[in-house]
Each structure stands twice: as C-alpha cells, then as structure tokens.
Design a protein around this motif. Sequence first.
Motif, PDB file in Angstrom:
ATOM      1  N   ALA A 263      37.212  71.228   8.979  1.00 20.91           N
ATOM      2  CA  ALA A 263      38.534  71.608   8.483  1.00 20.91           C
ATOM      3  C   ALA A 263      38.525  71.819   6.969  1.00 20.91           C
ATOM      4  O   ALA A 263      39.274  72.654   6.447  1.00 20.91           O
ATOM      5  CB  ALA A 263      39.559  70.543   8.864  1.00 20.91           C
ATOM      6  N   SER A 264      37.656  71.101   6.269  1.00 18.28           N
ATOM      7  CA  SER A 264      37.607  71.198   4.808  1.00 18.28           C
ATOM      8  C   SER A 264      37.094  72.541   4.315  1.00 18.28           C
ATOM      9  O   SER A 264      37.239  72.869   3.129  1.00 18.28           O
ATOM     10  CB  SER A 264      36.718  70.076   4.240  1.00 18.28           C
ATOM     11  N   THR A 265      36.497  73.318   5.214  1.00 17.61           N
ATOM     12  CA  THR A 265      36.004  74.638   4.786  1.00 17.61           C
ATOM     13  C   THR A 265      37.132  75.653   4.657  1.00 17.61           C
ATOM     14  O   THR A 265      36.924  76.732   4.103  1.00 17.61           O
ATOM     15  CB  THR A 265      34.972  75.174   5.790  1.00 17.61           C
ATOM     16  N   LYS A 266      38.322  75.326   5.161  1.00 21.06           N
ATOM     17  CA  LYS A 266      39.450  76.243   5.033  1.00 21.06           C
ATOM     18  C   LYS A 266      39.889  76.306   3.571  1.00 21.06           C
ATOM     19  O   LYS A 266      40.176  75.268   2.970  1.00 21.06           O
ATOM     20  CB  LYS A 266      40.613  75.774   5.912  1.00 21.06           C
ATOM     21  N   PRO A 267      39.954  77.495   2.981  1.00 18.62           N
ATOM     22  CA  PRO A 267      40.236  77.584   1.540  1.00 18.62           C
ATOM     23  C   PRO A 267      41.706  77.441   1.186  1.00 18.62           C
ATOM     24  O   PRO A 267      42.069  77.530   0.019  1.00 18.62           O
ATOM     25  CB  PRO A 267      39.727  78.982   1.178  1.00 18.62           C
ATOM     26  N   PHE A 268      42.559  77.214   2.145  1.00 17.53           N
ATOM     27  CA  PHE A 268      43.980  77.067   1.863  1.00 17.53           C
ATOM     28  C   PHE A 268      44.617  76.181   2.924  1.00 17.53           C
ATOM     29  O   PHE A 268      44.112  76.072   4.041  1.00 17.53           O
ATOM     30  CB  PHE A 268      44.690  78.432   1.846  1.00 17.53           C
ATOM     31  N   GLY A 269      45.715  75.521   2.571  1.00 18.67           N
ATOM     32  CA  GLY A 269      46.528  74.812   3.558  1.00 18.67           C
ATOM     33  C   GLY A 269      45.959  73.512   4.090  1.00 18.67           C
ATOM     34  O   GLY A 269      46.524  72.946   5.029  1.00 18.67           O
ATOM     35  N   PHE A 270      44.846  73.023   3.544  1.00 17.99           N
ATOM     36  CA  PHE A 270      44.287  71.768   4.038  1.00 17.99           C
ATOM     37  C   PHE A 270      43.680  70.992   2.886  1.00 17.99           C
ATOM     38  O   PHE A 270      42.980  71.555   2.046  1.00 17.99           O
ATOM     39  CB  PHE A 270      43.216  72.003   5.102  1.00 17.99           C
ATOM     40  N   GLN A 271      43.975  69.688   2.837  1.00 21.10           N
ATOM     41  CA  GLN A 271      43.315  68.780   1.908  1.00 21.10           C
ATOM     42  C   GLN A 271      42.700  67.652   2.707  1.00 21.10           C
ATOM     43  O   GLN A 271      43.373  67.046   3.554  1.00 21.10           O
ATOM     44  CB  GLN A 271      44.298  68.220   0.877  1.00 21.10           C
ATOM     45  N   ALA A 272      41.451  67.361   2.458  1.00 21.60           N
ATOM     46  CA  ALA A 272      40.744  66.364   3.256  1.00 21.60           C
ATOM     47  C   ALA A 272      41.137  64.949   2.843  1.00 21.60           C
ATOM     48  O   ALA A 272      41.103  64.592   1.668  1.00 21.60           O
ATOM     49  CB  ALA A 272      39.240  66.546   3.097  1.00 21.60           C
ATOM     50  N   PHE A 273      41.527  64.146   3.815  1.00 17.27           N
ATOM     51  CA  PHE A 273      41.674  62.709   3.672  1.00 17.27           C
ATOM     52  C   PHE A 273      40.733  62.069   4.675  1.00 17.27           C
ATOM     53  O   PHE A 273      40.492  62.620   5.747  1.00 17.27           O
ATOM     54  CB  PHE A 273      43.119  62.271   3.936  1.00 17.27           C
TER      55      PHE A 273
END
Length: 442
Positions: A263-273
């Motif tokens: 999911a962290s590879t998405k360049p927008f709309g996601f921040q990894a926790f």
Amino acid sequence: MRGQQTEPLGETSEPLGDKDSTDDVELAVIGLGYVGLPLAREAAETGLRVVGLDRDPRVVEALNSGRSHVDDVSDDEVRRMLAARFRAHTDDACLARAQTVVICVPTPLSPDGGPDLDAVTSAVRSVAGRLRRGRLVVLESTTYPGTTDEVVRPLLEEISGLRAGTDFALAFSPERIDPGATTHGLRETPKVVGGVTPGCATRAATFYGKLVDTVVQAKGTREAEMAKLLENTYRHVNIALVNEMAMFCREIGVDLWDAIRCASTKPFGFQAFRPGAGVGGHCIPIDPNYLSFKVRSSLGYDFRFVGLAQEINRRMPEYVVRRAQDLLNAAGRPLQGSRVLLLGVTYKPDVADQRETPAVPVVRLLRARQAVVRFHDPHVPEWSVDGAPVTRVDDLMAAVREHDLTILLQDHSAYDLPALADAARRLFDTRGRIFRPGVEVL
C-alpha cells in the motif's frame, strides 16, 4: 469569541511602544523539559538573551553546571547556552526582565480524563505577578481548545490589571517537538501561532520568525489549540487501525506487514502506519483525551473515535504477552518460570524517553504470569516498574542465547537485528524489522 473583541495590537498600539529599561532578557522559558529546553537552546543559538524557570532544583543545578537531562540537547549545547549568558532559575523573579515569556509546562491527565492544568495555572500566576506593558506571553503546553482565552487570559488580566490585546500580547503556539528526530528539528518544523487578537498573532509570529524557518498563523487561539490535537488524534486513530488489523490479519492468514509495504507504494492518498506493542510518549496516548474531555464537557456526548482508539491501543500489551505465551507453548514451555528478555523499553527508537512506554504494561502482565523478566536498552541504564527493579543485562548477545524468549519492543539503531535473530533461542519482533524463518513477527 472574547479574544476577537479587543483592538488588535500593532505598531500603532501606544501601550506597547514603551520598552522598559529592565527588559534586557529577550526570552524566558517556563518549564525546561523536552519542549522548553530545545526552545531555549534555539533562541540562545540565534543570539537572544534567554533565561529559564523550572521548579525542579536538580534540573536547574544540572543545567547551570552544563549537564543536560533531555535527549535532544547535548551537554555541549548546554555549555554553549551558558556561554551565551543563559541561566536557569527556580525563582520567578527572572521573569520580570523578559520581553517574551513562553510557558512549556506539562499537562498530564486529570482523574476526570481532561488535562491537569495545575502546572499551567501556577506558571500563569507567576507570569502575571511580573507582567508589564508591552510583553508577549505564549502558551505552548498542549491542552483543550479554549484554554488560552478561558483560563490563561482571565488569570493574567485579573492578577496584573492589564488587558490582553491592548497592554500585552497573548498567544498559543503548539509544541511540535519530535524527540530523537534528526531531519526536522525545531527550526525546520513550521510553527503554528494563534493570538487572542490579530495583533497578538502578528507579535507572536514575529518572535517565532527569529527561531524557525516557517510560521503559520491560525485564525485564533482555539484553532491553534485544535491543530495540535488534530495532529495527534490523527496518529492515534490510524495506529489503532493497524493495531486492530494486526490482531485479526494473523487469524485470517494475511501478512499485514507485506500489505502495508504494498500500500505504501501508492503515491497519493495513503500514509503508512505500523502496528506495535502499544503507543507511548506524552502526545498520542494523552493528547486526544483533551479533545474528548472538551467535547464531553461542552456538548454532553463522547468523541467515539478517540475512545475506540484508546481501547484498541491499550489492548496491545496484552496481545503481545498472549502471543509470547503462545510462542513458548508451541515449544513446549509454559510462560510461568520462563526467562523473558525485553529489548528496548523506551517509547520510541534512539531516545531515553520512557513516558507512557508500552513496555511498562508488558512487564506487569509478564510478572502477573510469573515469568522471569529482564531487559536491555542502550539508552536506559536502570529501570523499575511499580517500584520493583527490572534486572538489566549487560552482555546482550549472551543474554539472548540464555533466555527462553526475547521480545523486541523498540528497534534502536544500536541493535544488530540479524545478529540478534541468529543468536536468540526464540525472538518475537513487535516492530516488523526481522522477516526470516524462526522469527515471530507481530
């Protein structure tokens, strides 16, 4: 709002044009802890004359002898502050000479779940007794929206006989200290300021503009207070989300760590926790409760997201201990009587800060199950939980070979994780750092 009623301060505000001849100190910082001391250091390095006020005589004596008690401020930096004429005091007489006073005292939780403002009101009374025309007073202590205007302002005005916005400037600026951070220190982190009047905000922005690269003006003090709570509530809720996912993903056969990586590879709309043994530090476990308190006391209902996040995050130490017990049971050993080694007992990597560390409830739960608990942490020379010392091991590699189970609670950079994985009898990694056969990952 009351804070928007007063005529704004500015260059045309006559009462603020006069500078007292005794105003030879440009900044006084009240509370020389994790927030106040870095602020004092930055100001001193900028060339401002700074004094500090702290009620702990041990802190004051150490600082005036060139010794720091805060991770982010070295002894060498304290000595440079002293060379720049910084001095720490226990007597609030030092406030009388300061043009600007910044309050950075703790706000722990009170029994009713709101912030305990005793330290704030004590500091405000000290400021009010020394307040003169033309001064700037800033609160940095985290609290609920409305505190600056409803608590701080009335005290200052009642005791001093001066009016905020006319005789002196009053603002709120939330602290954004990230202990142990090396890429975004105080100067690099934008500073939010909100004043009780637009003129107060301008005055505060001018002051902080000497210390930081970017100053962001909020609409008022309530918005600045809310900004801090929004930042930490956002983190609190999202950490709870991945913690709950960690608990059920294992049961349904999903590698959550790999899902986060993807999911962290998405360049927008996601921040990894990422999940962990719990949340620590002053901010995430504590600050969202201030907002819950404000909503509940003002509106009569609960801020349910915060309550649910708190419930999930508080369950994580118990989940970690249950997983540890399962790991030992799978090897034919009971948790009772087993030797368990905890690695990293601070609340975040590469600091000595143990505030609200989840390692404490982990130890309580292990002791309740009669495990033999020891610890290692390169930043913590000795440690006790509930008044009972936890034995510290000195020879780390020998210890991981001897203990029945090693639990990585905090991934300090000083740890050679592959070597620890090779040496340990059983290793439970709660940080998601060691992915190899034989290592249990949260």
